[in-house]
Design a protein around this motif. Sequence first.
Motif, mmCIF file in Angstrom:
data_model
loop_
_atom_site.group_PDB
_atom_site.id
_atom_site.type_symbol
_atom_site.label_atom_id
_atom_site.label_comp_id
_atom_site.label_asym_id
_atom_site.label_seq_id
_atom_site.Cartn_x
_atom_site.Cartn_y
_atom_site.Cartn_z
ATOM 1 N N VAL A 63 0.881 -0.987 -0.044
ATOM 2 C CA VAL A 63 0.015 -0.139 -0.078
ATOM 3 C C VAL A 63 0.936 1.161 0.135
ATOM 4 N N CYS A 64 0.517 2.162 -0.606
ATOM 5 C CA CYS A 64 1.091 3.349 -0.555
ATOM 6 C C CYS A 64 0.333 4.601 0.113
ATOM 7 N N PHE A 65 0.702 5.331 0.923
ATOM 8 C CA PHE A 65 0.359 6.246 1.867
ATOM 9 C C PHE A 65 0.546 7.797 1.313
ATOM 10 N N TYR A 66 -0.200 8.647 1.452
ATOM 11 C CA TYR A 66 0.311 10.011 1.051
ATOM 12 C C TYR A 66 -0.044 10.708 2.567
ATOM 13 N N ALA A 67 1.012 11.497 2.838
ATOM 14 C CA ALA A 67 1.088 12.482 4.259
ATOM 15 C C ALA A 67 0.909 13.916 3.698
ATOM 16 N N ASP A 68 0.152 14.675 4.152
ATOM 17 C CA ASP A 68 0.246 15.915 3.909
ATOM 18 C C ASP A 68 1.176 16.840 4.813
ATOM 19 N N LEU A 69 1.286 18.033 4.791
ATOM 20 C CA LEU A 69 2.120 18.698 5.823
ATOM 21 C C LEU A 69 1.892 18.512 7.350
ATOM 22 N N ASP A 70 0.593 18.156 7.636
ATOM 23 C CA ASP A 70 0.235 17.925 9.063
ATOM 24 C C ASP A 70 0.545 16.616 9.453
ATOM 25 N N GLY A 71 1.116 15.684 8.358
ATOM 26 C CA GLY A 71 1.600 14.518 8.950
ATOM 27 C C GLY A 71 0.496 13.313 9.116
ATOM 28 N N ARG A 72 -0.707 13.629 8.565
ATOM 29 C CA ARG A 72 -1.793 12.737 8.502
ATOM 30 C C ARG A 72 -1.508 11.770 7.235
ATOM 31 N N ALA A 73 -1.629 10.593 7.516
ATOM 32 C CA ALA A 73 -1.429 9.572 6.276
ATOM 33 C C ALA A 73 -2.773 8.807 5.955
ATOM 34 N N GLU A 74 -2.839 8.985 4.690
ATOM 35 C CA GLU A 74 -3.983 8.102 4.070
ATOM 36 C C GLU A 74 -3.528 7.349 2.922
ATOM 37 N N ASP A 75 -4.296 6.104 2.728
ATOM 38 C CA ASP A 75 -3.728 5.448 1.520
ATOM 39 C C ASP A 75 -4.226 5.955 0.318
ATOM 40 N N ILE A 76 -3.431 5.705 -0.735
ATOM 41 C CA ILE A 76 -3.883 6.017 -1.990
ATOM 42 C C ILE A 76 -3.401 4.968 -2.965
ATOM 43 N N GLY A 77 -4.115 5.026 -4.252
ATOM 44 C CA GLY A 77 -3.650 4.041 -5.272
ATOM 45 C C GLY A 77 -2.548 4.515 -5.901
ATOM 46 N N VAL A 78 -1.526 3.503 -6.076
ATOM 47 C CA VAL A 78 -0.339 4.097 -6.880
ATOM 48 C C VAL A 78 0.098 2.868 -7.611
ATOM 49 N N GLU A 79 0.065 2.909 -8.857
ATOM 50 C CA GLU A 79 0.610 2.024 -9.723
ATOM 51 C C GLU A 79 1.877 2.168 -9.948
ATOM 52 N N ALA A 80 2.821 1.555 -9.487
ATOM 53 C CA ALA A 80 4.392 1.787 -9.902
ATOM 54 C C ALA A 80 5.241 0.595 -9.590
ATOM 55 N N ASP A 81 6.170 0.338 -10.106
ATOM 56 C CA ASP A 81 7.080 -0.698 -9.690
ATOM 57 C C ASP A 81 8.456 -0.192 -9.858
ATOM 58 N N PRO A 82 9.222 -0.133 -8.206
ATOM 59 C CA PRO A 82 8.444 -0.536 -7.184
ATOM 60 C C PRO A 82 7.598 0.579 -6.408
ATOM 61 N N ARG A 83 6.519 0.305 -5.906
ATOM 62 C CA ARG A 83 5.509 1.043 -5.351
ATOM 63 C C ARG A 83 6.352 1.686 -4.060
ATOM 64 N N PRO A 84 6.325 3.188 -3.931
ATOM 65 C CA PRO A 84 6.595 3.612 -2.481
ATOM 66 C C PRO A 84 5.574 3.279 -1.335
ATOM 67 N N VAL A 85 6.043 3.437 -0.179
ATOM 68 C CA VAL A 85 5.330 3.261 0.977
ATOM 69 C C VAL A 85 4.600 4.316 1.237
ATOM 70 N N LEU A 86 5.327 5.607 0.894
ATOM 71 C CA LEU A 86 5.039 6.903 1.155
ATOM 72 C C LEU A 86 5.504 8.071 0.284
ATOM 73 N N ILE A 87 4.362 8.781 0.053
ATOM 74 C CA ILE A 87 4.636 10.196 -0.731
ATOM 75 C C ILE A 87 4.251 11.163 0.102
ATOM 76 N N SER A 88 5.173 12.124 0.696
ATOM 77 C CA SER A 88 4.976 13.228 1.752
ATOM 78 C C SER A 88 5.221 14.329 1.288
ATOM 79 N N CYS A 89 4.171 15.332 1.718
ATOM 80 C CA CYS A 89 4.506 16.764 1.165
ATOM 81 C C CYS A 89 5.381 17.278 2.244
ATOM 82 N N GLN A 90 6.373 18.052 1.835
ATOM 83 C CA GLN A 90 7.327 18.506 3.057
ATOM 84 C C GLN A 90 7.344 19.874 2.840
#
Length: 181
Positions: A63-90
């Motif tokens: 599963v890939c998660f997205y975290a906004d600037l507040d650090g809240r993580a939600e799972d998102i659909g990402v089709e990639a190989d390899p698939r990241p565990v996290l995409i975060s806004c910094q």
Amino acid sequence: MFCRLADGRYLFALYDESQVGGEHLVVGRIGGGRKPEETWEQCVLREVMEETGSRAVVQSSEVCFYADLDGRAEDIGVEADPRPVLISCQPPSFGSIPGGVYYNLVFWARLLDEPKPGPELDALVILDERLLRKLGRNSLALRELQQAGAEVVPARELDPDAPVTLGRSVEVLLAILDRTR
């Protein structure tokens, strides 16, 4: 990267914030920037080698998660190989991205060799999930963390009484671990 060792423990970078005006040590992810000619997998392998001296295998996350600037993580659909565990806004750090934000892509990596800190790091720290969660609740002095079972591989001498805290991406990892159980 979030690095897992064969025994299930996690390997993180340990940054001495006193070097940049802070007063504590910060447990953070291992990594850096992708070069334009690199794939994400090539970037992960190069960064792991530079920062830990170890070869690695990049592992695709279920599963890939997205975290906004507040650090809240939600799972998102990402089709990639390899698939990241996290995409975060910094937020921009050290003035590197004037007036804007940037995004981290964080992958799982499994080390193939014994880690040792590269020249960019102050130390590496190996934590099991119990210690990771303990640090998520309270700051501990480096000495206390080691007495509790953390393995620290220093690149230089660190103050054993310096408080150790979790960096933002590692705090998000705890939330991800909770969500994937």
